[in-house]
Motif scaffolding. Structure first.
Motif, short mmCIF file in Angstrom:
data_model
loop_
_atom_site.label_atom_id
_atom_site.label_comp_id
_atom_site.label_asym_id
_atom_site.label_seq_id
_atom_site.Cartn_x
_atom_site.Cartn_y
_atom_site.Cartn_z
N LEU A 44 0.84 -1.20 0.00
CA LEU A 44 0.00 0.00 0.00
C LEU A 44 0.87 1.25 0.00
CD1 LEU A 44 -2.89 1.25 0.36
CD2 LEU A 44 -2.44 1.19 2.81
N GLY A 45 0.58 2.18 -0.89
CA GLY A 45 1.21 3.49 -0.89
C GLY A 45 0.22 4.51 -0.36
N HIS A 46 0.72 5.61 0.17
CA HIS A 46 -0.15 6.64 0.74
C HIS A 46 0.54 7.98 0.57
CE1 HIS A 46 -2.65 8.72 3.71
NE2 HIS A 46 -1.54 9.14 4.29
N PHE A 47 -0.20 8.99 0.10
CA PHE A 47 0.38 10.33 0.04
C PHE A 47 -0.64 11.37 0.49
CE2 PHE A 47 -1.68 10.53 -4.08
CZ PHE A 47 -1.89 11.88 -4.33
N VAL A 48 -0.10 12.52 0.90
CA VAL A 48 -0.92 13.63 1.38
C VAL A 48 -0.49 14.88 0.62
CG1 VAL A 48 -1.46 15.09 3.38
CG2 VAL A 48 -1.14 12.62 3.68
N PHE A 49 -1.46 15.69 0.20
CA PHE A 49 -1.19 16.99 -0.41
C PHE A 49 -1.96 18.03 0.38
CE2 PHE A 49 -1.99 20.60 -3.06
CZ PHE A 49 -0.78 20.81 -3.68
N MET A 50 -1.27 19.12 0.76
CA MET A 50 -1.92 20.21 1.49
C MET A 50 -1.49 21.53 0.87
SD MET A 50 -1.70 19.26 5.51
CE MET A 50 -0.11 18.45 5.53
N PRO A 69 6.23 25.31 8.32
CA PRO A 69 4.86 24.79 8.26
C PRO A 69 4.82 23.27 8.26
CG PRO A 69 5.56 25.42 6.10
CD PRO A 69 6.69 25.77 7.02
N VAL A 70 5.52 22.68 9.22
CA VAL A 70 5.56 21.23 9.35
C VAL A 70 5.45 20.86 10.83
CG1 VAL A 70 7.00 20.94 7.29
CG2 VAL A 70 8.08 21.14 9.51
N PRO A 71 4.98 19.66 11.15
CA PRO A 71 4.97 19.24 12.56
C PRO A 71 6.39 19.18 13.12
CG PRO A 71 3.62 17.78 11.21
CD PRO A 71 4.39 18.65 10.26
N LEU A 113 8.56 14.55 3.08
CA LEU A 113 7.69 15.70 2.84
C LEU A 113 8.43 16.79 2.08
CD1 LEU A 113 5.15 17.53 3.66
CD2 LEU A 113 6.42 18.01 5.75
N LEU A 114 7.80 17.35 1.05
CA LEU A 114 8.35 18.46 0.29
C LEU A 114 7.44 19.66 0.47
CD1 LEU A 114 10.60 19.27 -1.76
CD2 LEU A 114 8.94 18.73 -3.57
N VAL A 115 8.05 20.83 0.82
CA VAL A 115 7.30 22.05 1.09
C VAL A 115 7.81 23.16 0.18
CG1 VAL A 115 6.71 23.77 2.86
CG2 VAL A 115 7.04 21.38 3.51
N TRP A 116 6.90 23.90 -0.44
CA TRP A 116 7.27 25.04 -1.27
C TRP A 116 6.20 26.11 -1.20
CZ3 TRP A 116 4.91 20.75 -3.00
CH2 TRP A 116 3.86 20.87 -3.91
N GLU A 124 2.39 21.50 0.19
CA GLU A 124 3.15 20.37 0.72
C GLU A 124 2.65 19.07 0.11
OE1 GLU A 124 3.72 22.31 5.15
OE2 GLU A 124 2.89 20.30 4.99
N VAL A 125 3.58 18.21 -0.27
CA VAL A 125 3.22 16.87 -0.71
C VAL A 125 4.14 15.91 0.02
CG1 VAL A 125 4.72 16.89 -2.75
CG2 VAL A 125 2.74 15.36 -2.68
N SER A 126 3.58 14.79 0.45
CA SER A 126 4.40 13.81 1.17
C SER A 126 3.93 12.40 0.83
CB SER A 126 4.32 14.03 2.67
OG SER A 126 3.00 13.80 3.15
N PHE A 127 4.90 11.50 0.76
CA PHE A 127 4.63 10.09 0.54
C PHE A 127 5.08 9.31 1.76
CE2 PHE A 127 4.18 11.64 -3.67
CZ PHE A 127 3.36 10.75 -4.32
N HIS A 128 4.30 8.32 2.14
CA HIS A 128 4.62 7.50 3.31
C HIS A 128 5.77 6.55 2.99
CE1 HIS A 128 3.30 5.91 7.28
NE2 HIS A 128 4.11 4.95 6.89
#
Length: 153
Positions: A44-50, A69-71, A113-116, A124-128
């Motif tokens: 399983l892959g998982h990604f988040v975009f904010m 802007p990251v935890p 996580l990549l932030v721009w 922000e986009v991040s892949f698990h």
């Protein structure tokens, strides 16, 4: 989630990945880390975009000029050359597999996580999973993303 005044976008998706991909995993009671299965049985892959004007306040419950802007459980990664997304410098983070304190959003635990910044909007986009493939996917997804303002009305 309640959003007032400013626009905020959060999207997360799961996807089936090929064998050998480092995606979502879980640790068994004996300490063995195994891939989380997708609905089809493969890994399983998982990604988040904010995207939004104040992700720092949402992700850290604090704001300020120098607050990323990251935890707090995400730390900057060293890269050989500056990553650019649509001409803007981007920062790559590696988020630990667990949060460091109560009240922290755990959405990005275990992610690269990549932030721009794009026209005043933080994206922000991040892949698990932690791998060069996920870093490459972060960059590819960021490059393929075009923010579009909602119609005024």
């Amino acid at each position: 989630m309640q959003v007032t005044g400013d626009i905020f976008l959060l999207s997360q998706s799961n996807f089936q990945v090929p064998a050998g991909y480092v995606g979502v995993t879980f640790q068994q009671y004996n300490g063995t880390v195994v891939p989380e299965p997708s609905v089809n049985g493969g890994p399983l892959g998982h990604f988040v975009f904010m995207a939004g004007p104040d992700l720092g306040g949402y992700l850290r419950h604090e704001t300020g000029k120098h607050v990323p802007p990251v935890p707090r459980y995400c730390t900057p990664m060293k890269v050989a050359t500056t990553i650019r997304v649509h001409g803007s410098a981007a920062t790559l983070y590696q988020c630990s597999d667990s949060s460091r304190g109560p009240g922290e959003i755990e959405l990005l635990t275990g992610h690269d996580l990549l932030v721009w910044n794009d026209a005043g909007i933080t994206s922000e986009v991040s892949f698990h999973g932690h791998s060069q493939v996920n870093v490459d996917l972060d960059i590819a997804e960021a490059d393929a993303t075009i923010l579009v303002a909602p119609p005024k009305g």
